[in-house]
Design a protein around this motif. Structure first.
Motif, short mmCIF file in Angstrom:
data_model
loop_
_atom_site.label_atom_id
_atom_site.label_comp_id
_atom_site.label_asym_id
_atom_site.label_seq_id
_atom_site.Cartn_x
_atom_site.Cartn_y
_atom_site.Cartn_z
N GLY A 160 76.17 -52.36 59.19
CA GLY A 160 75.73 -52.41 60.57
C GLY A 160 75.49 -51.06 61.19
O GLY A 160 75.46 -50.91 62.40
N ILE A 161 75.32 -50.04 60.35
CA ILE A 161 75.03 -48.69 60.84
C ILE A 161 73.73 -48.23 60.20
O ILE A 161 73.15 -48.92 59.37
CB ILE A 161 76.18 -47.70 60.53
CG1 ILE A 161 76.50 -47.69 59.03
CG2 ILE A 161 77.42 -48.06 61.33
CD1 ILE A 161 77.62 -46.74 58.63
N ALA A 162 73.24 -47.06 60.60
CA ALA A 162 71.95 -46.59 60.09
C ALA A 162 71.91 -45.08 60.08
O ALA A 162 72.59 -44.41 60.85
CB ALA A 162 70.81 -47.14 60.95
N ARG A 163 71.09 -44.57 59.20
CA ARG A 163 70.86 -43.12 59.10
C ARG A 163 70.48 -42.56 60.47
O ARG A 163 69.56 -43.05 61.12
CB ARG A 163 69.74 -42.88 58.09
CG ARG A 163 69.40 -41.43 57.83
CD ARG A 163 68.17 -41.33 56.92
NE ARG A 163 68.40 -41.93 55.61
CZ ARG A 163 68.33 -41.28 54.45
NH1 ARG A 163 68.03 -40.00 54.44
NH2 ARG A 163 68.54 -41.91 53.33
N GLY A 164 71.19 -41.54 60.91
CA GLY A 164 70.88 -40.91 62.18
C GLY A 164 71.55 -41.53 63.37
O GLY A 164 71.50 -40.97 64.47
N GLY B 56 70.93 -36.39 60.21
CA GLY B 56 71.66 -37.43 60.91
C GLY B 56 72.24 -37.01 62.23
O GLY B 56 71.86 -35.98 62.82
N ASP B 57 73.18 -37.80 62.69
CA ASP B 57 73.85 -37.63 63.97
C ASP B 57 74.88 -36.52 63.84
O ASP B 57 75.82 -36.62 63.06
CB ASP B 57 74.51 -38.96 64.35
CG ASP B 57 75.15 -38.96 65.73
OD1 ASP B 57 75.33 -37.87 66.31
OD2 ASP B 57 75.49 -40.06 66.21
N GLU B 58 74.72 -35.48 64.62
CA GLU B 58 75.63 -34.32 64.52
C GLU B 58 76.97 -34.55 65.22
O GLU B 58 77.82 -33.67 65.22
CB GLU B 58 74.93 -33.08 65.09
CG GLU B 58 73.73 -32.67 64.23
CD GLU B 58 72.91 -31.56 64.85
OE1 GLU B 58 73.28 -31.10 65.96
OE2 GLU B 58 71.89 -31.16 64.25
#
Length: 271
Positions: free
Chosen positions: A150-154, A110-112
């Motif tokens: 409303g969010i997503a993996r990464g 994901g997002d670091e």
């Protein structure tokens, strides 16, 4: 439309159905979701949905928004100065017996620089093969849950596990295995600096909070890992076995979204 079709195919459309300005039913004490708003913009980022307000579903969890418990963060593990160090060390780790039978260690994905950190229990068979957490049926359900927010993996989200190697037959990790792996999770948290952590299931919650946890009693409470708020909910694999509790999990996620919205924005680090 695409989101609605996707959730419907997963069998949870009625639970995570979103409508921009609709209100939930007053019968929220059952933990069910009626049509919920997708509102709540994060004051510093635009990853959360806009165009509405946080709705009444976020008040349908038991307890209150008071800080319920906190864990003191121990000294960070030495030698893990950046993400490359974490990945290399985890992949070569032999600190517990789980390393002897893994295909590969599963560091996380994901997002670091994410606002959201989701922590599960440990890799399953498919995760062990692919090297990514939550890629089986439970992973599909988790992705649907993220879509409902409303969010997503990464994208503003990082996903990790309490242990990085698959326990035999997908059993619950032993306390010593969780403890051996904990420095890696701790360092991930320090590097990400999330604004909210969602503990998925009892083992993950106990790994983070260093205390006995019962999910039913912990729901609706704000715990803390250092200064970071922690919200506890059910693991997606549990929800697959107990679909009646999906509404409760949605209420927990709305509560986590409300908790994030009230947390301070990240401070940019100076080089």
């Amino acid at each position: 439309m695409v989101r609605s079709v996707t959730l419907h195919r997963l069998g949870i459309g009625a639970v995570w159905r979103l409508a921009a300005k609709s209100l939930v039913s007053r019968h929220s004490d059952r933990g069910d979701l009626s049509d919920a708003s997708v509102g709540a913009r994060d004051s510093s980022k635009s990853r959360l949905p806009t165009g509405g307000e946080l709705n009444e579903a976020e008040a349908s969890v038991p307890g209150s928004s008071q800080v319920y418990g906190a864990v003191e963060v121990v000294q960070q593990p030495t030698g893990l100065t950046n993400w490359c160090d974490v990945v290399a060390t985890v992949r070569s780790c032999e600190r517990c017996g789980l390393a002897r039978q893994r295909t590969q260690a599963v560091v996380g994905v994901g997002d670091e620089n994410a606002d959201w950190l989701f922590v599960g229990e440990g890799p399953g068979a498919e995760e062990d093969l692919r090297g990514e957490p939550f890629v089986g049926q439970a992973g599909k359900l988790l992705d649907a849950m993220l879509a409902g927010l409303g969010i997503a993996r990464g994208h503003g989200v990082y996903i990790a596990n309490a242990v990085k190697c698959r326990p035999p037959n997908n059993r619950t990790p032993e306390p010593d295995e969780i403890e051996a792996c904990f420095p890696y999770l701790q360092r991930q948290i320090e590097l990400i600096r999330p604004r909210v952590i969602v503990a998925l299931g009892r083992p993950a919650a106990q790994a983070l909070l260093k205390q006995e946890i019962r999910i039913g009693a912990a729901r609706g409470q704000v715990f803390r890992f250092g200064e970071i708020p922690v919200v506890v909910t059910y693991h997606p694999a549990y929800l697959l076995r107990n679909p009646a509790d999906k509404g409760k999990a949605w209420a927990d996620l709305c509560f986590a979204r409300k908790t994030l919205a009230s947390s301070p924005p990240k401070v940019k680090e100076t080089v």
